[in-house]
Design an enzyme around this catalytic site. Structure first.
Site, short mmCIF file in Angstrom:
data_model
loop_
_atom_site.label_atom_id
_atom_site.label_comp_id
_atom_site.label_asym_id
_atom_site.label_seq_id
_atom_site.Cartn_x
_atom_site.Cartn_y
_atom_site.Cartn_z
NE ARG A 245 -4.24 -1.37 0.16
CZ ARG A 245 -4.36 -2.42 -0.67
NH1 ARG A 245 -3.40 -2.69 -1.54
NH2 ARG A 245 -5.44 -3.17 -0.66
CD GLU A 274 -3.18 3.34 -5.23
OE1 GLU A 274 -4.27 2.77 -5.48
OE2 GLU A 274 -2.19 2.74 -4.79
CG HIS A 292 -3.43 -0.54 -6.66
ND1 HIS A 292 -3.79 0.06 -5.50
CD2 HIS A 292 -3.46 -1.88 -6.40
CE1 HIS A 292 -4.02 -0.85 -4.56
NE2 HIS A 292 -3.83 -2.04 -5.10
O1 GLV Z 1 -4.13 -4.24 -3.92
C1 GLV Z 1 -4.86 -5.13 -4.13
C2 GLV Z 1 -5.46 -5.92 -3.11
O2 GLV Z 1 -5.32 -5.61 -1.91
O3 GLV Z 1 -6.08 -6.91 -3.48
#
Ligand code: GLV
Length: 328
Positions: A245, A274, A292
């Protein structure tokens, strides 16, 4: 037709789909064949009255991607027992509120692990061997002009520190060992059955690594835990890869360290705000950016579908859940 296929949707177990309006349910048909899916955005009824009308029958909820599950939202679902998340990370879910209500949470990190790990390794190779930058060099017709391209760095032999040795981190470890890297890790707790060297905190791990790969959960404890101090000890040739993250890293300090040459490079799939990415990073060839998308493949989405449906079926037949998250 079997008796089961002949069941009317109303006779099937109820699953509430919690999503943002723009987040389209990618496996709705499959879900609908087995559950009575309540999706407020498919109903002409206003959201609030739809939710209030159905709340007494909602024992299970599927939350799509990063859709927020706040304590206030949970208060509107008095008989909720299960949250099935389609994500690996659960920082969008108020876990303490779930804990105090006895609501069980499942996640999807095992379904995403291989693809997220492939992406982490891809970002690392890209940063070290300058693949994206080389692509820009060739497409920009620079090769005939400059003739030589800067040397990259060898992956084999690098000391890689993995931050979070869960399902994704373990797949990263497996892959990078095969490339000849030496692996160490930090995590909330040392894993007794794992023979990989453990460091008690991220700073000590960084001080003994050439590369940090972040694959851990974002929690109160891990928020901004990769800060300038950690980056300075990682060193001027050190590389950070983040598929966890954005807020695991103090992004402002990351930008400063990259611009000031205090670390060697970064491969980032996640960001603090983001879809906004600090513009200072756009001009840096030692930084590789992705949107992401680390775990996003049709194969992992299929695995998520199997996992989430498996969890829901287990719940409704009182069997052990497939991917329950410890929420202590
Ligand atoms: O970032 C993606 C997730 O947490 O699945």
């Amino acid at each position: 037709m079997t008796g089961k296929e002949a069941q009317q949707p109303e006779e099937l177990p109820v699953v509430f789909v919690h999503r943002r309006p723009s987040f389209i349910l990618p496996f709705g048909d499959h879900l609908r064949s087995q559950f009575h899916v309540l999706d407020p955005y498919e109903s002409p009824e206003p959201y609030d009255s739809f939710l209030a009308r159905h709340a007494p029958s909602i024992r299970a909820l599927m939350t799509m991607g990063p859709t927020l599950v706040s304590a206030e939202f949970l208060d509107r679902l008095p008989v909720l027992e299960l949250i099935v998340a389609t994500s690996a990370g659960l920082d969008h879910i108020d876990l303490p509120a779930c804990r105090s209500r006895g609501i069980v949470v499942t996640n999807a990190s095992s379904a995403f692990a291989e693809d997220a790990a492939d992406c982490a390794v891809g970002l690392l190779i890209d940063v070290l061997r300058r693949i994206s930058a080389a692509d820009r060099f060739v497409r920009g017709r620079m090769w005939p002009v400059k003739e030589t391209y800067p040397l990259g760095f060898k992956l084999g032999g690098k000391r890689v520190g993995i931050v979070g040795l869960g399902s994704i981190g373990s797949e990263v470890a497996k892959r990078l060992s095969a490339f000849g890297c030496t692996i160490a890790y930090t995590a909330r707790n040392k894993k007794q059955s794992v023979p990989i060297p453990f460091y008690a905190n991220v700073r000590d791990l960084a001080a003994n690594s050439d590369v940090l790969v972040l694959c851990c959960a974002l929690t109160k404890e891990t928020y901004h835990f990769v800060n300038k101090d950690v980056m300075v000890v990682l060193g001027k040739e050190g590389v950070i890869i983040n598929v966890g993250r954005g807020s695991l890293i103090n992004e402002k300090e990351l930008v400063q360290c990259l611009v000031g040459g205090e670390i060697g490079g970064a491969g980032l799939d996640v960001y603090e705000n983001e879809p906004n990415v600090p513009k200072e990073l756009f001009g840096l060839d030692n930084v590789v950016l992705s949107p992401h998308s680390a775990p996003a493949t049709p194969e992992s989405f299929e695995a998520v579908l199997q996992l989430t449906v498996g969890n829901l079926k287990a719940f409704f037949s009182n069997k052990p859940l497939v991917s329950v998250v410890s929420n202590e």
